[in-house]
Design a protein around this motif. Sequence first.
Motif, PDB file in Angstrom:
ATOM      1  N   ASN A 232       0.826  -1.222  -0.133  1.00  0.00           N
ATOM      2  CA  ASN A 232      -0.108  -0.072  -0.009  1.00  0.00           C
ATOM      3  C   ASN A 232       0.978   1.248  -0.068  1.00  0.00           C
ATOM      4  O   ASN A 232       0.253   2.459   0.118  1.00  0.00           O
TER       5      ASN A 232
ATOM      6  N   ILE B 250      -0.031   3.668  -2.627  1.00  0.00           N
ATOM      7  CA  ILE B 250      -1.012   4.531  -2.450  1.00  0.00           C
ATOM      8  C   ILE B 250      -0.901   5.597  -1.632  1.00  0.00           C
ATOM      9  O   ILE B 250      -1.094   6.966  -1.830  1.00  0.00           O
TER      10      ILE B 250
ATOM     11  N   GLU C 262     -13.061  13.787   1.845  1.00  0.00           N
ATOM     12  CA  GLU C 262     -11.916  12.999   1.040  1.00  0.00           C
ATOM     13  C   GLU C 262     -11.679  13.622  -0.513  1.00  0.00           C
ATOM     14  O   GLU C 262     -11.240  13.202  -1.138  1.00  0.00           O
TER      15      GLU C 262
ATOM     16  N   ASN D  53      -7.704  12.964  -7.851  1.00  0.00           N
ATOM     17  CA  ASN D  53      -7.229  11.810  -8.363  1.00  0.00           C
ATOM     18  C   ASN D  53      -8.520  10.983  -8.566  1.00  0.00           C
ATOM     19  O   ASN D  53      -9.685  11.435  -8.221  1.00  0.00           O
ATOM     20  N   GLU D  54      -8.238   9.697  -9.020  1.00  0.00           N
ATOM     21  CA  GLU D  54      -9.576   9.099  -9.463  1.00  0.00           C
ATOM     22  C   GLU D  54     -10.247   8.540  -8.224  1.00  0.00           C
ATOM     23  O   GLU D  54     -11.585   8.451  -8.147  1.00  0.00           O
ATOM     24  N   ARG D  55      -9.447   8.224  -7.009  1.00  0.00           N
ATOM     25  CA  ARG D  55     -10.094   7.715  -5.982  1.00  0.00           C
ATOM     26  C   ARG D  55     -10.942   8.983  -5.219  1.00  0.00           C
ATOM     27  O   ARG D  55     -12.162   8.594  -4.805  1.00  0.00           O
ATOM     28  N   GLU D  56     -10.510  10.413  -5.339  1.00  0.00           N
ATOM     29  CA  GLU D  56     -11.318  11.230  -4.694  1.00  0.00           C
ATOM     30  C   GLU D  56     -12.606  11.578  -5.770  1.00  0.00           C
ATOM     31  O   GLU D  56     -13.576  12.033  -5.269  1.00  0.00           O
TER      32      GLU D  56
ATOM     33  N   LYS E  44     -15.390   9.233  -4.868  1.00  0.00           N
ATOM     34  CA  LYS E  44     -15.965   9.357  -3.575  1.00  0.00           C
ATOM     35  C   LYS E  44     -16.750  10.509  -3.758  1.00  0.00           C
ATOM     36  O   LYS E  44     -17.774  10.774  -3.143  1.00  0.00           O
TER      37      LYS E  44
ATOM     38  N   GLY F 106     -14.809   2.856 -12.391  1.00  0.00           N
ATOM     39  CA  GLY F 106     -14.089   4.079 -11.821  1.00  0.00           C
ATOM     40  C   GLY F 106     -14.819   5.217 -11.390  1.00  0.00           C
ATOM     41  O   GLY F 106     -15.784   5.443 -11.127  1.00  0.00           O
TER      42      GLY F 106
END
Length: 443
Positions: free
Chosen positions: A286, A289, A336, A352-355, A358, A427
Motif C-alpha cells: 500500500n 497509495i 476526502e 485523483n480518481e479515488r477522490e 468518492k 472507476g
Amino acid sequence: MNLSLLRRFSEQLASHQTLVNLKRTGDNLFKLECDNAIYYIDLTRGRSTAFIAPPLFGMKQYQAPFDLSLQRYAARANILWARVEGGNRILQIGLENRGSYKSLRSILQLEFTGRNTNAILLDEAGVVIDALRHIGNERSFREVKIGQKLDSLPEPSKPLAERALPEGLGIQELLEMEYQKRLERELLERQKGAILSIEKKRERLLLSLSQITNEEELAQEAKRLRGQGALLLANLYKLSSFSSCVKLESQEGEVSLEMPPLARSFSEAAQIFFESSKKLEQKAKNLHIEREMLEDKILFYNRQIALIKAAKSVEDVMILAPKKQRAFKSEEKKEEFESFFIEGVKVSFGKNERENVKLLQSAKAEDTWLHVRDIPSSHMILRGGKGKIHANILQKAAEILVGFLDVSGGNYWVDFTKRKFVKITEGAQVVYAKHETITVKKE
C-alpha cells in the motif's frame, strides 16, 4: 495620503452643502455620504487614504459610543467649511447639526498621519467629544481624551513633500485612482499571506514524502521477520524455559535471536514475528497509495499557488484560499476531496480518481456536476440542491476547474448537468446527458 491630494479633497468637501451620513463600515473605514457624492475614508495605520468606489456591500454595522456620537453630530449636518490644518495631513470639517430645539456645532478631525491615524470629534473650543482611538499620556505626549482640549500637532520640522498630482485629472478621477491602488495593495497582501500558508502545508507534505520507507526495504524486513518466526517455530521442541535471547542453528550457521518485548513464550514470539512480517508486507503493497496521495496533494498545492498568483481580485484569492473556520467537534468530518465556497455555494472537486469516485458517490441527485470535456481531469460538484445556480457562480467554478488543469493556454469546454443525469461506468469514468456547456479561455 499625499498632502496635495488631501488639499484637493478638502476643497471638494467644502463645495458640498450637506453631510447626509457618516458611519463606520470597517474597523478603520468610514463612509462619508454628501448631498450628491459618496466618499470612503480609510484610517488604517500606515496606509490611510480617501477614495471613491462602487457601492461596497457586506459592510459591518457599528454601535460603539463613538459611532453613536457620529450619528448625533455628523448625520444630516451642514458642512460649514473644510480645510487642511497647517503642514500636517490633518483634515478638519466644520459641521452644524440643526435640531428642533438647538443646533450642534462640531469639528470632525480626520488625521492621516502615518502610524498615528485617528478620527476625532471636537466642539468649537477644540475639546474632545469622542474619538476613534482614545490615547493616554502614557502612550503619547498628545492626549486624546473625552472632555479634554486637544493639543495641536506641532508643525513638521521638515515640511512634508507634496508630490505633484497627475495633470488634467479632476478630484473624482484622482480618488478613483486611490481606490485602485488600495485594491492592488490589498490583493498583493492577500496573495502573499495565502501563498505563505500553502507553502508551509506543502513543506510538511514534502517532508512526509521524503520519509516514506522504500518498498524493497520493507519487503526485506518482512522476509527477515518471517524467517525468524519459521526458525523459532522449527526449534520449539529444543527450547525449554523462556528467555529474551536464544541461539539457534540455521542454514547460514548459528543465529542469535532476540525475542519481541511483548512475547511471554517462544510460541507467542514466533506468532509475533509472523504477524509483524505480514503487516510489513501489507504496508509495502500500500506504500504506493500513500506516496500517490502525498504527490497529488503537493501537485494540488502547486497549482493552487499558481492560481492565486494569477488572481485578479481579492475575492478570487478568498475563494481559492478561504480563511479556516473553527468547527464544533460534532461538525468535524474530514472530507476526502477539496472544497471551497463561491458566494455561499459549496464547491467540491477531486484531485485523483479515488477522490473523484468518492465525490460522485457523495453528491445528491439535484447537485450540479461539472467536467472539462474530453480531458481526463477532476470532477466538480456544486451543492446547490434543487435551486438554480447563478450563471456567474457556474462560470467562476468552471474557470477554477480549468485553472487546475496541467495544460497550455487556449479555449476549453466545461460541460455541466444535474448529478442525476451522470452515470458511473467504471472507476471515475462516466456518461452523461441533458448537459450545457461553458467556454473557458485559459491564459
